[in-house]
Design a protein around this motif. Sequence first.
Motif, short mmCIF file in Angstrom:
data_model
loop_
_atom_site.label_atom_id
_atom_site.label_comp_id
_atom_site.label_asym_id
_atom_site.label_seq_id
_atom_site.Cartn_x
_atom_site.Cartn_y
_atom_site.Cartn_z
N ALA A 10 -8.89 -19.34 -21.90
CA ALA A 10 -7.74 -20.07 -22.44
C ALA A 10 -7.96 -20.42 -23.91
N GLU A 11 -6.92 -20.29 -24.69
CA GLU A 11 -6.93 -20.71 -26.08
C GLU A 11 -6.00 -21.91 -26.22
N ARG A 12 -6.11 -22.59 -27.35
CA ARG A 12 -5.20 -23.70 -27.60
C ARG A 12 -3.77 -23.19 -27.60
N LYS A 13 -2.89 -23.83 -26.86
CA LYS A 13 -1.48 -23.50 -26.71
C LYS A 13 -1.23 -22.26 -25.84
N ARG A 14 -2.30 -21.68 -25.22
CA ARG A 14 -2.07 -20.47 -24.43
C ARG A 14 -2.99 -20.46 -23.22
N ASP A 15 -2.45 -20.00 -22.08
CA ASP A 15 -3.26 -19.86 -20.88
C ASP A 15 -4.23 -18.69 -21.02
N ALA A 16 -5.17 -18.63 -20.08
CA ALA A 16 -6.06 -17.48 -19.97
C ALA A 16 -5.26 -16.25 -19.52
N GLU A 17 -5.88 -15.08 -19.66
CA GLU A 17 -5.25 -13.85 -19.19
C GLU A 17 -6.18 -13.21 -18.16
N VAL A 18 -5.61 -12.81 -17.02
CA VAL A 18 -6.42 -12.23 -15.95
C VAL A 18 -5.88 -10.86 -15.54
N PHE A 19 -6.80 -10.04 -15.05
CA PHE A 19 -6.47 -8.71 -14.53
C PHE A 19 -6.68 -8.77 -13.02
N VAL A 20 -5.57 -8.86 -12.28
CA VAL A 20 -5.63 -8.91 -10.82
C VAL A 20 -5.85 -7.49 -10.30
N LEU A 21 -6.76 -7.35 -9.36
CA LEU A 21 -7.22 -6.03 -8.95
C LEU A 21 -6.32 -5.37 -7.92
N ASP A 22 -5.62 -6.15 -7.08
CA ASP A 22 -4.76 -5.56 -6.05
C ASP A 22 -3.68 -6.56 -5.68
N PRO A 23 -2.43 -6.31 -6.09
CA PRO A 23 -1.93 -5.18 -6.86
C PRO A 23 -2.37 -5.28 -8.33
N ILE A 24 -2.23 -4.18 -9.05
CA ILE A 24 -2.66 -4.14 -10.45
C ILE A 24 -1.69 -4.96 -11.30
N VAL A 25 -2.12 -6.15 -11.69
CA VAL A 25 -1.27 -7.06 -12.45
C VAL A 25 -2.10 -7.68 -13.57
N VAL A 26 -1.52 -7.78 -14.76
CA VAL A 26 -2.11 -8.53 -15.87
C VAL A 26 -1.18 -9.69 -16.17
N ALA A 27 -1.69 -10.91 -16.10
CA ALA A 27 -0.81 -12.07 -16.22
C ALA A 27 -1.56 -13.27 -16.76
N ARG A 28 -0.80 -14.30 -17.13
CA ARG A 28 -1.38 -15.55 -17.59
C ARG A 28 -1.92 -16.35 -16.40
N CYS A 29 -2.92 -17.19 -16.72
CA CYS A 29 -3.55 -17.97 -15.66
C CYS A 29 -3.92 -19.35 -16.21
N ALA A 30 -3.42 -20.39 -15.58
CA ALA A 30 -3.76 -21.76 -15.97
C ALA A 30 -5.11 -22.15 -15.38
N GLY A 31 -5.73 -23.15 -15.99
CA GLY A 31 -6.96 -23.68 -15.41
C GLY A 31 -8.23 -23.31 -16.13
N ASP A 32 -8.15 -22.53 -17.21
CA ASP A 32 -9.30 -22.18 -18.05
C ASP A 32 -10.46 -21.56 -17.28
N ASP A 45 -8.12 -11.71 -6.04
CA ASP A 45 -9.30 -11.48 -6.88
C ASP A 45 -8.85 -11.01 -8.25
N ALA A 46 -9.49 -11.53 -9.31
CA ALA A 46 -9.09 -11.17 -10.66
C ALA A 46 -10.30 -11.18 -11.59
N VAL A 47 -10.21 -10.38 -12.65
CA VAL A 47 -11.19 -10.42 -13.74
C VAL A 47 -10.54 -11.16 -14.90
N VAL A 48 -11.27 -12.10 -15.47
CA VAL A 48 -10.74 -12.89 -16.59
C VAL A 48 -10.93 -12.10 -17.89
N LEU A 49 -9.81 -11.64 -18.46
CA LEU A 49 -9.87 -10.86 -19.69
C LEU A 49 -10.04 -11.74 -20.91
N ARG A 50 -9.35 -12.87 -20.93
CA ARG A 50 -9.45 -13.81 -22.04
C ARG A 50 -9.46 -15.23 -21.49
#
Length: 465
Positions: free
Chosen positions: A416-438, A409-414
Amino acid sequence: MRITAPGIDFDAIRTEFALDGDFPAAALAEADGARDGFAADRVDRTDLSLVTIDPPTSMDLDQALHLERADAGFVLHYAIADVAAVVRPGGSLDAETRRRGQTYYLPDGSVPLHPRVLSEGASSLLPDQVRPAALWRIDLDENAEPVAVDVRRALVRSVARFDYAGVQADHRRGTLHSSISALPEFGRLRAASALRRGAIELKLPEQAVVADGAGWRLEVEPRTEADDWNAEVSLLTGMCAARMMLDARIGLVRTLPPAPDDAVAALRRSARSLGLPWPEDVPVGSMLAGLDPNTPEALAMMSDATALLRGADYAAFDGGAPDLTVHAGIGAPYAHVTAPLRRLGDRFATEVCLAVCSGEEVPWWVRQALPRLPDTMRGSDQLAGKVDRACVDLAEVSVLADRVGETFDAVVLRSAERKRDAEVFVLDPIVVARCAGDPPEGVRVPVRLVSADAVTRRVQFAYEL
């Protein structure tokens, strides 16, 4: 579910960024033999019942405070470790601290700015120890706005050591120590002052890597009201110091340019897309302060708002004023003066303020150092940010190494932008990372872990409809 990663090697990060915990022998000798160089100039204020508020494991205690209600408002006494009293200008220790710039904190220990015999011993404001300090006195009105400011060298003694959770618990029980019983009211008034100034505070989750038995885990850095109240003391002192230096036309301040109009316009578009009301006459800071930071929409909005706080810098000046004098995130001029054990520039800025208040000339070694300090502090800040990020990235990869292919499960923080994946906040474990798929911004979605690469320290998720 608590996920722990065993055996993370943070020494590899020390090596990668050339963080050397050892000091030259001459610098250590100076620290071991350090004596108060201003002993004859001090007033004895060991009568003040100062207390410290720091994380429970901290030993480098820069600040101690005493806050009381007065007929006209408040009186704040804020003692700051007097590092200039024990570091000889031009000596080996002085040179080494100028090379380091600041203390670097890693999950398994710090790489200190000063030898621990000073930073965690003779200069630290530990309880029941008489210490040399730069003692600020700030008189405030009923709205906790400063009306008179003074700083002088003093001998002080902390009578108690608290941490944030303990202060918060004491507040709930109605048992706050008398030296900080006025802190909640002061903190709320100063927070209101921040909104009037147009300050911007982003309540984004801050990742922390913490020990868990023989391993490590990721969690959200806990933050209490007590953290915010205590931060207001430091912010107030920094604002008073900046105003003092600007009036004297010499010093070192922190700056941040106002957000450009197009960045604010973009943020308004984000608010509309997230369904967040934002009346035209409401400033950015007030709008953000009114959000519930626990909602996905608010997390996404605050993540987008980081674009408003880019360009933080330092400005040194002597005989004039810098082109930019304010810190837009704070809504006022601001300077670092409250953490000299951990940050190089605070020692020099404090010396300017002490000289201004005493009517004396600013020391030659301060004037000589000022032009070079912005580059030193800028570089050390950038390095500290890289070290922090590397430690978190390494922990993220480690806790997720054997879970590739699983869904989280994740919250989408941003989005996707051109040339960059979206950014997600995964709730368990606490991880902030890039995410493909817009994935759509500001909502909670399932994401699949695609990779956790230990070499690049990069985690990659994917959103699949």
